[in-house]
Design a protein around this motif. Structure first.
Motif, PDB file in Angstrom:
ATOM      1  N   SER A   1       0.833  -1.213   0.000  1.00 57.86           N
ATOM      2  CA  SER A   1       0.000   0.000   0.000  1.00 57.86           C
ATOM      3  C   SER A   1       0.863   1.257   0.000  1.00 57.86           C
ATOM      4  CB  SER A   1      -0.931  -0.018   1.214  1.00 57.86           C
ATOM      5  OG  SER A   1      -1.757  -1.138   1.199  1.00 57.86           O
ATOM      6  N   VAL A   2       1.852   1.300   0.851  1.00 61.68           N
ATOM      7  CA  VAL A   2       2.744   2.465   0.927  1.00 61.68           C
ATOM      8  C   VAL A   2       3.483   2.640  -0.389  1.00 61.68           C
ATOM      9  CG1 VAL A   2       4.810   3.394   2.053  1.00 61.68           C
ATOM     10  CG2 VAL A   2       2.993   2.355   3.423  1.00 61.68           C
ATOM     11  N   ARG A   3       3.927   1.539  -0.952  1.00 60.59           N
ATOM     12  CA  ARG A   3       4.644   1.599  -2.227  1.00 60.59           C
ATOM     13  C   ARG A   3       3.756   2.212  -3.315  1.00 60.59           C
ATOM     14  NH1 ARG A   3       6.920  -3.740  -5.418  1.00 60.59           N
ATOM     15  NH2 ARG A   3       7.816  -2.644  -7.203  1.00 60.59           N
ATOM     16  N   ALA A   4       2.479   1.790  -3.328  1.00 60.00           N
ATOM     17  CA  ALA A   4       1.554   2.328  -4.337  1.00 60.00           C
ATOM     18  C   ALA A   4       1.241   3.799  -4.063  1.00 60.00           C
ATOM     19  CB  ALA A   4       0.258   1.506  -4.339  1.00 60.00           C
ATOM     20  N   ALA A   5       1.096   4.137  -2.772  1.00 61.60           N
ATOM     21  CA  ALA A   5       0.760   5.518  -2.414  1.00 61.60           C
ATOM     22  C   ALA A   5       1.899   6.478  -2.729  1.00 61.60           C
ATOM     23  CB  ALA A   5       0.413   5.584  -0.924  1.00 61.60           C
ATOM     24  N   LEU A   6       3.133   5.981  -2.746  1.00 57.80           N
ATOM     25  CA  LEU A   6       4.290   6.841  -3.018  1.00 57.80           C
ATOM     26  C   LEU A   6       4.568   7.018  -4.504  1.00 57.80           C
ATOM     27  CD1 LEU A   6       6.747   5.608  -0.236  1.00 57.80           C
ATOM     28  CD2 LEU A   6       5.516   7.785  -0.316  1.00 57.80           C
ATOM     29  N   MET A   7       3.837   6.282  -5.345  1.00 55.29           N
ATOM     30  CA  MET A   7       4.061   6.392  -6.797  1.00 55.29           C
ATOM     31  C   MET A   7       3.704   7.788  -7.288  1.00 55.29           C
ATOM     32  SD  MET A   7       2.653   2.778  -8.314  1.00 55.29           S
ATOM     33  CE  MET A   7       2.856   3.380  -9.982  1.00 55.29           C
ATOM     34  N   ASN A   8       4.418   8.215  -8.353  1.00 54.51           N
ATOM     35  CA  ASN A   8       4.131   9.513  -8.981  1.00 54.51           C
ATOM     36  C   ASN A   8       2.763   9.428  -9.669  1.00 54.51           C
ATOM     37  OD1 ASN A   8       3.991  11.789 -10.655  1.00 54.51           O
ATOM     38  ND2 ASN A   8       6.205  11.794 -10.969  1.00 54.51           N
ATOM     39  N   PRO A   9       1.773  10.241  -9.263  1.00 51.70           N
ATOM     40  CA  PRO A   9       0.426  10.135  -9.860  1.00 51.70           C
ATOM     41  C   PRO A   9       0.414  10.415 -11.357  1.00 51.70           C
ATOM     42  CG  PRO A   9       0.612  12.137  -8.511  1.00 51.70           C
ATOM     43  CD  PRO A   9       1.842  11.319  -8.253  1.00 51.70           C
TER      44      PRO A   9
END
Length: 807
Positions: free
Chosen positions: A792-800
């Protein structure tokens, strides 16, 4: 075609080698655990089934109630029952009493300690223990005949033919001559009855005294029914048999207000099938192997395999998202749904085959440690039996079909056009995915909660006082080649002036499970002032109370200065005194055998546990009657230097018995061995719980990956609109945590029910601790959240911007 499929499979597996490694390791560990557990359970279930007449051999036992209505079972039979059964019931075509006898053997100048069994001639024809030399029908025709095993023949006679040779057996202190008339094969590992030699029942020292006494029981019995006989019909006849021959016992119970048993009788004589004897824990004082234990091994094995299969499915589904374009291209080139399913199924079969090979190797490598842990006797031969090989093959096929079916179906139904446009979209999470996660965590929580309850119960048993001080006491098995009274006197002399020695005594029953591995019990039931008394009849020697630090409540201790103390004086436990019903039992006389001597109570001691806390302790009578042998010597030492004190005792023993191995151990270690089965089961559960949690987290990781892959665009939009990392993690985690909570809710009552039944095996047990289930649930939630939060954190840190562009 096949070569092309194989190349594609290998390339795909190598490309996704992280997933491949997780799948292989998970299934290999599960395969190894299942194989070891299943083979152990199969070994126990095979006990005594090698006998060709196993379905026709039964062990008779009595069923009756005590005054309080508690049901009691006893497999101990009176001597006159055998001839009466054969005379009264034509359905019984064979019968034999069976009992341990003295184990001391002499041949020339050599002495041995062996398992000598007393039996009747029918025993050799009823059971399938092959006779290598001699005739099983005539080998025990005479009282001086002995049939010995291959192992005993090698030890005693070496390479010399034992047939017709004479040897001496220790019969309660008297050496008697026997002639070898038969050589029998060694017993297999899955045999309840174990032996080194057989002699006739009539050689038992007290046989002449009790051969016509229906009230004296000290031997087990087996009967063989005719091929056409029905067990139920025979048991109905045995009801009439008991009424005829045990009318006196029935009359006593009726007059003293004893309730009838579950069959509506005061005393019932029933038949226990031979294959069930190994699993009997009631009539063996807890020595048998409970079927619950065996089934627990099977269930744990299935649990681990199920979690590994669920994990495999989840990881395969997760991987299918990344290979969607490959599927789209192959479909556009004409590949059918069956071909695509075959490709994925083939990859699954290849992985399962590698996992099985690794699992077999791992199981073989872990087998020595596994045998030590479970006291099992697995070997390479167990893996190579036809039934084991067939089970392994069948299990492999089932696993391949199970774990390959759903993933191959999911991959094969991708829409080629949509996939090639980059619009791959799996269905929203459904019932199957949720069920897989709930199942995984339900199993993990169940095993974890059971482990914690077992640990609490074992800690409680170890800490509970048993009425004596087991610390700093060395217990020494005397063995069968020495006279117990003489050996004890010599040990007292040897240790009289040694520093660190507090006291020395002897007993007929060891406290705990000693290194000699033997156990015994003598229970007496008799009438006193129209009251039926039941007690453990314990042979002790002077200074027993001092050595074991048992509290004297009334009267005095036995003392060598009183000439009658060594023959007729007894000490009784507090509960026995209560049974007697006298305000002051000191000075009163009891007569356990109507034809034997009377014993006078000289003291009352506090109750203590002579056996494990699985059962309520019986009242105890401590006596010094020399007609009963001393089997163990007890030495209390000072606590300052236990190692040095043990060496002092060992040196003294070597002076007394220079040719006999020293098997001394501390009583505290012996009582610890009372609970070896529970400790082993606790270790199995804790190991299984660890494996289950690890594999469940791997599966949850895979499902989280699927969900996040599907929601990449949504995550990007939310970030652009200002969503924080914490809110995104909460959003992605909440659905999974709900499933884990459902698993906790399902696992808690299951664990409660299972542990309530398990605790029922103990007379002394803990109250079910509620915090165990709270702790289990908390751990499950934390572990699941950490697993999900990583993705989840990895996905949340992705460049939108990148997320929206890729979508």
């Amino acid at each position: 075609m096949l070569q092309s499929y194989l190349k594609i499979a290998l390339r795909t597996l190598w490309k996704h080698r992280t997933h491949t490694l997780i799948n292989v390791v998970g299934l290999a560990v599960a395969s190894a655990a299942c194989l070891l557990l299943f083979l152990t359970a199969s070994f126990h279930l095979s006990y005594d089934r090698f006998h060709t007449k196993a379905d026709r051999i039964f062990r008779p036992y009595f069923l009756s109630n005590d005054r309080a209505g508690n049901e009691g079972l006893s497999g101990s039979m009176p001597y006159p029952m055998l001839p009466a059964l054969k005379a009264e019931l034509p359905e019984i075509v064979g019968a034999s009493l069976i009992r341990w006898s003295s184990g001391g053997v002499r041949y020339g100048d050599k002495s041995f300690s062996k398992m000598i069994r007393t039996c009747d001639p029918d025993f050799l024809t009823m059971f399938t223990f092959p006779m290598l030399k001699g005739n099983p029908k005539t080998a025990l025709n005479d009282l001086g005949n002995i049939v010995i095993s291959e192992n005993m023949a090698k030890d005693v006679f070496g390479k010399t033919d034992p047939m017709g040779k004479s040897l001496l057996l220790n019969q309660n202190g008297t050496w008697k001559n026997f002639v070898v008339t038969g050589l029998i094969a060694d017993f297999p590992d899955n045999s309840t009855e174990q032996y080194d030699a057989f002699i006739r029942t009539e050689n038992i020292v007290e046989y002449g005294q009790y051969k016509a006494d229906w009230s004296h029981s000290d031997s087990g019995m087996y009967v063989e029914l005719a091929p056409t006989a029905d067990r139920g019909a025979v048991e109905k006849k045995l009801s009439l048999f008991v009424q005829k021959y045990m009318a006196g016992t029935i009359k006593q119970q009726r007059e003293n207000g004893y309730p009838k048993n579950t069959r509506g009788e005061y005393v019932s004589l029933l038949l226990e099938p031979l294959p069930d004897v190994h699993f009997d824990t009631v009539m063996t004082g807890g020595q048998g192997t409970s079927k619950t234990y065996v089934y627990a091994l099977l269930i744990i094995g299935l649990f681990i395999l199920a979690i590994a299969c669920i994990n495999f499915i989840n990881l395969t589904i997760a991987q299918s998202v990344t290979r969607s374009r490959e599927v789209g291209v192959r479909k556009s080139l004409g590949a059918g749904q069956g071909q695509l399913m075959g490709q994925v199924w083939g990859e699954t079969g290849l992985l399962c085959l590698v996992s099985l090979a690794l699992g077999l190797g791992l199981a073989y490598g872990l087998m020595p440690e596994f045998n030590k842990l479970l006291q099992a006797k697995l070997s390479l031969a167990n893996f190579l039996t036809p039934s084991a090989l067939l089970a392994i093959l069948g299990g492999f096929v089932v696993v391949v079909l199970a774990v390959g079916g759903y993933p191959s179906w999911v991959v094969a139904r991708f829409n080629a056009v949509e996939v090639l446009k980059g619009k791959i979209q799996l269905n929203r999470p459904g019932l199957l995915r949720n069920a897989l996660i709930v199942t995984q965590f339900t199993i993990a929580c169940l095993l974890t909660a059971c482990t914690l309850v077992m640990v609490q119960q074992l800690s409680y048993l170890r800490a509970k006082p048993i009425g004596l001080n087991q610390d700093q006491v060395v217990s020494i098995p005397i063995g069968s080649t020495l006279d117990g009274q003489t050996a004890l006197r010599q040990l007292r002399n040897q240790l009289a002036d040694k520093p660190g020695i507090v006291s020395v005594s002897g007993t007929g029953v060891n406290i705990g499970a000693g290194l000699d591995g033997s156990s015994s019990r003598m229970v007496y039931g008799f009438m006193y002032n129209k009251r039926e008394l039941m007690c453990d009849w314990l042979r002790v020697d002077f200074d027993y109370l001092k050595t074991m630090q048992i509290k004297l409540l009334q009267g005095r201790d036995v003392n060598p200065t009183f000439s009658t103390d060594s023959s007729t004086a007894i000490l009784v436990s507090q509960s026995f005194a209560k049974q007697m019903g006298d305000k002051d039992p000191v000075g009163k006389f009891i007569q356990p055998d109507s034809a034997g001597r009377k014993f006078q109570v000289v003291g009352v001691v506090a109750d203590f546990n002579l056996y494990s806390l699985h059962q309520q302790p019986k009242p105890i009578v401590l006596h010094l009657d020399k007609r009963w042998a001393l089997s163990y010597m007890l030495v209390r030492v000072m606590p300052k230097n236990l190692t040095g004190a043990m060496e002092t005792v060992k040196l003294a023993w070597k002076t007394i018995a220079p040719k006999q191995e020293f098997n001394g151990s501390f009583v505290s270690e012996n009582t610890e061995r009372w609970y070896r089965k529970e400790q082993r089961l606790s270790t199995i559960f804790s190991t299984a719980a660890g494996i289950a949690i690890l594999l469940s987290c791997m599966g949850l990781f895979a499902v989280a990956l699927i969900s996040i892959e599907q929601r990449t665009k949504e995550i990007g939009v939310r970030k652009v609109l200002g969503a924080s990392i914490g809110s995104l993690v909460a959003l992605l985690s909440k659905d999974f945590l709900r499933l884990v909570i459902v698993a906790i809710v399902l696992a808690t009552p299951l664990a409660w029910w299972a542990m309530t039944n398990w605790l029922g095996n103990f007379a002394y047990k803990i109250t079910m601790p509620w915090w165990v289930f709270a702790l289990t649930g908390g751990l499950a939630i934390v572990i699941a959240f950490v697993t999900i939060a990583f993705q989840s954190v990895r996905a949340a840190l992705m460049n939108p911007v990148k997320s929206l562009r890729s979508e």
